[in-house]
Design an enzyme around this catalytic site. Structure first.
Site, PDB file in Angstrom:
ATOM      1  N   SER A  22      15.203   8.873  31.266  1.00 55.35           N
ATOM      2  CA  SER A  22      15.966   7.848  30.569  1.00 55.35           C
ATOM      3  C   SER A  22      15.058   6.689  30.171  1.00 55.35           C
ATOM      4  O   SER A  22      14.113   6.358  30.886  1.00 55.35           O
ATOM      5  CB  SER A  22      17.077   7.338  31.501  1.00 55.35           C
ATOM      6  OG  SER A  22      17.953   6.473  30.821  1.00 55.35           O
ATOM      7  N   GLN A  99      13.500   5.021  22.007  1.00 54.67           N
ATOM      8  CA  GLN A  99      14.727   4.267  21.791  1.00 54.67           C
ATOM      9  C   GLN A  99      14.371   2.991  21.047  1.00 54.67           C
ATOM     10  O   GLN A  99      13.446   2.277  21.448  1.00 54.67           O
ATOM     11  CB  GLN A  99      15.367   3.931  23.139  1.00 54.67           C
ATOM     12  CG  GLN A  99      16.684   3.191  23.055  1.00 54.67           C
ATOM     13  CD  GLN A  99      17.172   2.779  24.441  1.00 54.67           C
ATOM     14  OE1 GLN A  99      16.660   1.847  25.032  1.00 54.67           O
ATOM     15  NE2 GLN A  99      18.159   3.503  24.973  1.00 54.67           N
ATOM     16  N   TYR A 188      23.635  -4.774  23.787  1.00 52.82           N
ATOM     17  CA  TYR A 188      22.750  -5.212  22.722  1.00 52.82           C
ATOM     18  C   TYR A 188      23.483  -5.138  21.372  1.00 52.82           C
ATOM     19  O   TYR A 188      24.688  -4.984  21.323  1.00 52.82           O
ATOM     20  CB  TYR A 188      21.451  -4.416  22.749  1.00 52.82           C
ATOM     21  CG  TYR A 188      20.676  -4.638  24.045  1.00 52.82           C
ATOM     22  CD1 TYR A 188      20.538  -5.923  24.585  1.00 52.82           C
ATOM     23  CD2 TYR A 188      20.115  -3.577  24.740  1.00 52.82           C
ATOM     24  CE1 TYR A 188      19.849  -6.138  25.779  1.00 52.82           C
ATOM     25  CE2 TYR A 188      19.424  -3.782  25.941  1.00 52.82           C
ATOM     26  CZ  TYR A 188      19.299  -5.060  26.449  1.00 52.82           C
ATOM     27  OH  TYR A 188      18.626  -5.274  27.627  1.00 52.82           O
TER      28      TYR A 188
END
Length: 376
Positions: A22, A99, A188
Site C-alpha cells: 500500500s 499514487q 484529500y
C-alpha cells in the site's frame, strides 16, 4: 477458488500474485525528488515477493503537498529519479505503481516526527517554516487551531489542478510506472469534493451527489485520456466518512460505477479521514465489507486494505471474492518478506521465487536447507 498467489491481470499488466504494498508517505523527498531511501524501501519489498508496489502519495503541484518533504511529479526533473526505482522493481518481478494526489486543505503541514499527527495530521506550517496557501472546495479548515483555513477554489483553480493531474500521469508513464492510482481518500482533494462534510459549494461542483462527484469524474476522464490504454488506472476511495450526514457506502458504490465507465480498473477501498470528528471502528479487516460491496454492486475490481496481517486473512479475502487484491502497509514494514512467509504458511512455498543472489544460498549448497524451507 482464487488463491492469494494466483496472478491478476488488469488491462495489459499482470501481477505475479494478489499481494500489494500500500502507498505509504515517507516524507523523505527534497523538492519532490525521490532518492536512495525510496529505492531501498520499495526495492526491498520487490525482492520480498510482492506483486504490486504502489509508491507513496506524490503531489501533482508544489502546493498540493502535505508537507515540504513529500514526493512530487510536477516537473520533468522528477522523472529520472523515479525511473531508477521503477527499473529496480521491474527487474525483481514487481509491478511498479504510483499514487498521485493533491492535499487541499490538509496541506502545508509539518512532517509527522516534527509536529505529531492528531487525527492523522500535523499542525500547519508557520510562515518562517515555508508555509504556503492551501486551496480546497470550501474555505473551511480540516479542524482545530493547529490547521490553517484554505482558500475556496475558483473555476480556474479547479481547471489548473485537473490539468496538473493529467500532466503528472504523463510523467508517471515516462518514469516507467505500470499502474497509476489517484488518491481519492484520506480526506484529500477528491474526498473534499465528493464528501458533503467538506464541500459546501453552491456552484456546479457542490450540492447533490452528481455535483460533488463532478470534480472526480472530470479529473479521472482527463487522466485516462493521457494514461496509456494498456496500463490500469486505480482510484483510492473512501467508502464512508464515518460521520452522520457524511459520505455514504451507497454513494461510494454509485461513484465506483461512474468511474468504471470512465476507465478506472481498480477501486482501492478505504474510509474516514475527511474530518477529525469521524468515529471510526478501527480494527482487523474493518474495511473489507466495503470492498466486497463495491466489487459486487459496481462490478469493478477492488482492493482490501487496513489491519490485514495474517496470510490466512488475505487468502480468505481473495478466495471468498471480497476483493481481487490485498494491500498491506504496516505488515510489510515489519516484514518485507511477508509474501514469502505467507506462501509458506499457505503451503505454496514453491510459488515464490528469489533473486539469483539469494537462490544461490537457499538451494543446493552444503549446509543449506531445502529451497522450500525459507526460514534458513
Amino acid at each position: 477458488m482464487t488463491h492469494l498467489f494466483d496472478p491478476l491481470t488488469l488491462r495489459g499488466v499482470t501481477l505475479r500474485n494478489r499481494i500489494g504494498v500500500s502507498p505509504m508517505c515517507q516524507y523523505s523527498s527534497t523538492d519532490g525528488l525521490a532518492n536512495d531511501w525510496h529505492l531501498v524501501h520499495l526495492g526491498a519489498r520487490a525482492v520480498g515477493g510482492a506483486g504490486l508496489i504502489i509508491m507513496e502519495d506524490t503531489a501533482v503541484l508544489p502546493e498540493g503537498r502535505i508537507t515540504l518533504a513529500d514526493n512530487g511529479l510536477w516537473s520533468d526533473d522528477h522523472i529520472a529519479p523515479l525511473g531508477r526505482v521503477t527499473s529496480f522493481l521491474k527487474a525483481h518481478g514487481a509491478v511498479p505503481g504510483i499514487q498521485i494526489g493533491y492535499a487541499g486543505r490538509k496541506g502545508s503541514t509539518t512532517i509527522p516526527w516534527e509536529g505529531g499527527r492528531p487525527q492523522g495530521e500535523g499542525r500547519s506550517l508557520r510562515a518562517e517554516e515555508g508555509a504556503w496557501e492551501t486551496l480546497a472546495p470550501s474555505a473551511e479548515a480540516f479542524g482545530g487551531e493547529r490547521v490553517a483555513v484554505p482558500r475556496a477554489m475558483t473555476q480556474d483553480d479547479i481547471a489548473r489542478v485537473q490539468a496538473a493531474f493529467a500532466q503528472a500521469a504523463r510523467r508517471a508513464d515516462a518514469a516507467g510506472f505500470d499502474l497509476l492510482e489517484l488518491h481519492g481518500g484520506w480526506g484529500y482533494i477528491f474526498q473534499q469534493f465528493y464528501s458533503p462534510v467538506a464541500n459546501h459549494r453552491t456552484d456546479g461542483y457542490g450540492g447533490g451527489f452528481a455535483q460533488r462527484a463532478r470534480f472526480t469524474v472530470e479529473t479521472v476522464r482527463a487522466v485516462r485520456q493521457v494514461w496509456p490504454d494498456r496500463k490500469p488506472l486505480a482510484f483510492r476511495m473512501a467508502a464512508t466518512d464515518w460521520i452522520d450526514g457524511g459520505w455514504t457506502p451507497e454513494e461510494a458504490v454509485e461513484l465506483a460505477r461512474l468511474l468504471k465507465g470512465e476507465g478506472v480498473d481498480l477501486v482501492d477501498v478505504i474510509s474516514a479521514a475527511v474530518a477529525p470528528q469521524a468515529r471510526v471502528p478501527w480494527g482487523p479487516l474493518f474495511q473489507v465489507p466495503f470492498s466486497e460491496r463495491i466489487r459486487r454492486e459496481a462490478g469493478v475490481a477492488t482492493t482490501a486494505v487496513g489491519f490485514i496481517t495474517e496470510a490466512s486473512e488475505a487468502q480468505a479475502i481473495v478466495a471468498d471474492g471480497k476483493a481481487d487484491l490485498v494491500l498491506l502497509a504496516r505488515a510489510m514494514l515489519r516484514d518485507p518478506h511477508w509474501p514469502v512467509h505467507a506462501a509458506e504458511a499457505l503451503g505454496v512455498g514453491d510459488r515464490i521465487t528469489f533473486p539469483n543472489q539469494y537462490e544461490h544460498w537457499l538451494s543446493g549448497r552444503p549446509g543449506s536447507r531445502p529451497l522450500g524451507d525459507r526460514h534458513a
